[in-house]
Scaffold this active site. Structure first.
Site, mmCIF file in Angstrom:
data_model
loop_
_atom_site.group_PDB
_atom_site.id
_atom_site.type_symbol
_atom_site.label_atom_id
_atom_site.label_comp_id
_atom_site.label_asym_id
_atom_site.label_seq_id
_atom_site.Cartn_x
_atom_site.Cartn_y
_atom_site.Cartn_z
ATOM 1 N N GLY A 19 -23.192 -7.699 -13.298
ATOM 2 C CA GLY A 19 -24.353 -7.833 -13.657
ATOM 3 C C GLY A 19 -25.323 -8.626 -12.811
ATOM 4 O O GLY A 19 -26.600 -8.132 -12.672
ATOM 5 N N CYS A 20 -24.975 -9.851 -12.319
ATOM 6 C CA CYS A 20 -26.120 -10.474 -11.571
ATOM 7 C C CYS A 20 -26.228 -10.006 -10.332
ATOM 8 O O CYS A 20 -27.261 -9.868 -9.559
ATOM 9 C CB CYS A 20 -25.261 -11.842 -11.378
ATOM 10 S SG CYS A 20 -25.383 -12.917 -12.990
ATOM 11 N N THR A 21 -25.009 -9.163 -9.609
ATOM 12 C CA THR A 21 -25.138 -8.522 -8.362
ATOM 13 C C THR A 21 -26.162 -7.410 -8.565
ATOM 14 O O THR A 21 -27.022 -7.094 -7.658
ATOM 15 C CB THR A 21 -23.724 -7.852 -8.040
ATOM 16 O OG1 THR A 21 -23.056 -9.248 -7.616
ATOM 17 C CG2 THR A 21 -23.762 -7.260 -6.605
ATOM 18 N N ALA A 53 -29.772 -8.994 -8.756
ATOM 19 C CA ALA A 53 -30.197 -9.422 -7.353
ATOM 20 C C ALA A 53 -30.539 -8.439 -6.521
ATOM 21 O O ALA A 53 -31.484 -8.277 -5.820
ATOM 22 C CB ALA A 53 -29.208 -10.432 -7.055
#
EC number: 1.11.1.24
Length: 168
Positions: A54-56, A59
């Protein structure tokens, strides 16, 4: 992967509130601070953990629109609890040009109300809520997004920043 849900959420910051001050170490040997951003709009986004799916997604979505944001004068800063070495590796791996800041002691996350109680598999723990704050050049919060969806985050920010710029 099971989803984590926020159990308790402080009322926290709202549009129109003054953004809390911050100064944090960041990727690429940088330091980011609210003082250095005075006079410039910025997006401060909080994410749970570097180099997770999710964070990838989140970002990389922001990185894709970064040239447009840069041209329009918006600075993007990601904040997690990860140590600088880990966020440096994450930034390098995905070619992220905007700073990722390390808030290991979660002081800034607490000031922004993103350090919250979460529950997974019936267990509760404290963790970072995926949230974003669009701040104008005078340090006033103009938009707040709580429990952001990584895939649609960049589009929400782009629309809100376009509206903010049009009203400036």
């Amino acid at each position: 992967m099971p989803s984590m849900t926020a159990l308790s959420h402080p009322s926290g910051l709202q549009p129109g509130d003054r953004a809390p001050d911050f100064r944090l170490p960041a990727s690429g040997g940088r330091t980011v601070s609210s003082a250095a951003l005075l006079g410039k709009p910025y997006l401060l986004y909080f994410y749970p953990k570097a180099d997770t799916p999710g964070c990838t997604t989140q970002a990389c979505g922001l990185q894709d629109v970064l040239p447009k944001f840069d041209a329009d004068g918006l600075t993007i800063i990601g904040v997690s609890l990860d140590p600088v070495a880990k966020i440096d590796k994450f930034a390098t791996k995905y070619g992220l040009q905007f700073p990722l800041a390390s808030d290991e002691d979660h002081v800034v996350a607490e000031a922004y109300g993103t350090w919250v109680e979460k529950s997974m598999y019936g267990r509760t723990s404290m963790g970072m809520e995926r949230s974003s704050f669009l701040v104008d050049g005078q340090g006033i919060i103009r938009n707040v997004w709580r429990r952001v969806k990584p895939a649609t985050h960049a589009a929400l920010v782009a629309e809100a920043f376009r509206d903010l710029s049009a009203g400036a």
